[in-house]
Design a protein around this motif. Structure first.
Motif, PDB file in Angstrom:
ATOM      1  N   ILE A 188       0.896  -1.157   0.000  1.00 37.82           N
ATOM      2  CA  ILE A 188       0.000   0.000   0.000  1.00 37.82           C
ATOM      3  C   ILE A 188       0.931   1.203   0.000  1.00 37.82           C
ATOM      4  N   ILE A 189       0.812   2.061  -1.015  1.00 38.11           N
ATOM      5  CA  ILE A 189       1.647   3.271  -1.024  1.00 38.11           C
ATOM      6  C   ILE A 189       0.738   4.471  -0.784  1.00 38.11           C
ATOM      7  N   VAL A 190       1.172   5.340   0.142  1.00 35.85           N
ATOM      8  CA  VAL A 190       0.286   6.437   0.536  1.00 35.85           C
ATOM      9  C   VAL A 190       1.118   7.653   0.945  1.00 35.85           C
ATOM     10  N   THR A 191       0.630   8.837   0.588  1.00 33.79           N
ATOM     11  CA  THR A 191       1.302  10.064   1.022  1.00 33.79           C
ATOM     12  C   THR A 191       0.796  10.411   2.434  1.00 33.79           C
ATOM     13  N   PRO A 192       1.598  11.148   3.223  1.00 37.54           N
ATOM     14  CA  PRO A 192       1.202  11.416   4.609  1.00 37.54           C
ATOM     15  C   PRO A 192      -0.041  12.290   4.730  1.00 37.54           C
ATOM     16  N   PHE A 193      -0.302  13.105   3.723  1.00 38.63           N
ATOM     17  CA  PHE A 193      -1.594  13.791   3.643  1.00 38.63           C
ATOM     18  C   PHE A 193      -1.912  13.932   2.169  1.00 38.63           C
TER      19      PHE A 193
END
Ligand code: PMP
Length: 404
Positions: A188-193
């Motif tokens: 799962i790749i996700v930006t912090p906001f």
């Protein structure tokens, strides 16, 4: 040589005169394309116009342009050599610093750009799991390689075939995305906001961050935080550390070396073996000057509490803009962390008000952006922000006069 002349020359020898997202034709009409120099929180374009800079080279410049401690470390290394037959001691020192500072980091690997780091992180996840699929938020930007570029030009559908999208901050959507490719999720790749261009920014819901961590654990996938844009401007330990959520892998770049080219992936012990199996290299990935700059940048941020300085300046800017917008009868949305701010005008779907206002800001010596988030640096003093606010106030007045 002025901006117009350089544009004319570039049009003959550079595709489109300028390619990619730094093409000034994509911004408001008065934006310069070419810059001459930077110092502290200021930049000068090739026409000699001076700006208080709220883009910070789109993120990399975090301590201010030409910060003495960083420049000195880079010059000291440059005098010894930059690109040698192998890395210098500085690579080990920089990796030690990251491992010391970032609780989720037991090791670090280095490269050049944010895209190198996000791509490398996903390769580590795939090497570790033997799986194919990656869950990513719809509209999120993770770089410019074929798998992640927002424009399909020059890519094949196959290159994106292993991506499954979810809606940022929706755990339900993330769980549903995982279910469609059950048993095959590598990461799962996700930006912090949420910091997609053209849209108001959105802070992460802590429950979403924790839920993403729990899901990754449950399905045996790696949780990858893409901290390329937010890293070193929210929390030096990693941007989800305040929520108590630790990733398996983190991609870093932008602000890491105050403008010198470097990126990193950090990861946990469990992924050390798989990371070692990758064929992961580049001609310039081990150049020592950027590593020396990175060490000096991160140490300076740590020793001087650079993030607190950015928070003070960012809060002052946000408050000032809020008061001014109201006084001039504009409803604006200011979103994201104060260190990575953005302002949009309510109901300005075609961006005409934002374009006009940012153009007016430029004329009054303030460089900010109509459709991409801005960046604070630790070099923005109270005085600088106050001076910038004089410019933004005039810009609001002119924008009001224009639109009536
Ligand atoms: N991830 C994020 C979140 C980014 O903001 C960026 C750059 N804007 C990248 C990846 C890609 O970094 P680079 O342009 O250095 O390849």
């Amino acid at each position: 040589m002025n901006d117009a002349d350089l544009r004319a020359r570039a049009a003959k020898v550079v595709p489109g005169g300028m390619y990619g997202h730094l093409n000034a034709a994509l911004f408001a009409p008065g934006f310069p394309q070419f810059f001459e120099r930077g110092e502290g929180c200021r930049q000068w374009d090739v026409n000699g116009r001076e700006y208080i800079d709220f883009m910070c080279s789109w993120g990399p410049v975090v301590l201010g342009h030409r910060h003495p401690r960083v420049e000195e470390a880079a010059a000291r290394q440059a005098a010894l050599g930059d690109c040698l037959n192998g890395p210098g001691a500085i690579m080990v020192e920089l990796a030690e610093l990251l491992v010391d500072l970032v609780p989720s980091a037991d090791w670090a690997m280095f490269s050049k750009n944010g895209t190198d780091a996000t791509t490398q992180a996903l390769m580590v996840a795939r090497a570790a799991t033997g799986r194919n699929k990656v869950l990513m938020a719809h509209g999120a930007y993770h770089g410019a390689d074929p798998w992640c570029t927002p424009s399909p030009a020059g890519t094949t559908p196959n290159e994106r075939a292993d991506l499954v999208e979810f809606a940022y901050n929706s755990l339900e959507s993330l769980e549903a995305a995982a279910a469609t490719v059950e048993g095959d999720v590598a990461a799962i790749i996700v930006t912090p906001f949420k910091h997609d261009s053209f849209e108001d920014q959105e802070l992460v819901e802590p429950a979403f961050a924790r839920g993403a961590r729990a899901l990754a654990d449950r399905i045996g996938a790696a949780l990858v935080i893409d901290d390329v844009r937010a890293g070193f401007r929210i929390d030096l330990r990693g941007s989800w550390e305040p929520y108590g959520v630790r990733p398996d892998l983190t991609a870093w770049s932008k602000a890491m070396a105050n403008g010198y080219p470097i990126a990193a992936v950090t990861g946990t012990d469990a992924l050390r073996g798989p990371a070692q199996t990758l064929y992961s290299t580049g001609s310039f990935w081990f150049s020592a000057v950027a590593m020396a700059a990175a060490k000096a940048t991160i140490e300076t941020l740590r020793d001087t509490d650079g993030i607190a300085a950015m928070e003070r300046a960012g809060a002052q800017l946000r408050e000032g803009l809020h008061t001014q917008a109201k006084a001039h009868g504009f409803v604006v949305n200011q979103t994201g962390p104060v260190t990575i701010p953005w302002l949009s005008f309510d109901g300005d779907a075609d961006l005409s008000v934002a374009m006009h206002w940012s153009d007016a800001c430029l004329r009054h010596g303030v460089y900010l952006h109509p459709w991409h988030n801005w960046f604070m640096s630790a070099a923005h003093t109270e005085e600088d922000v106050a001076k910038a606010l004089e410019g933004t106030d005039l810009a609001f007045a002119e924008t009001r006069a224009h639109f009536g």
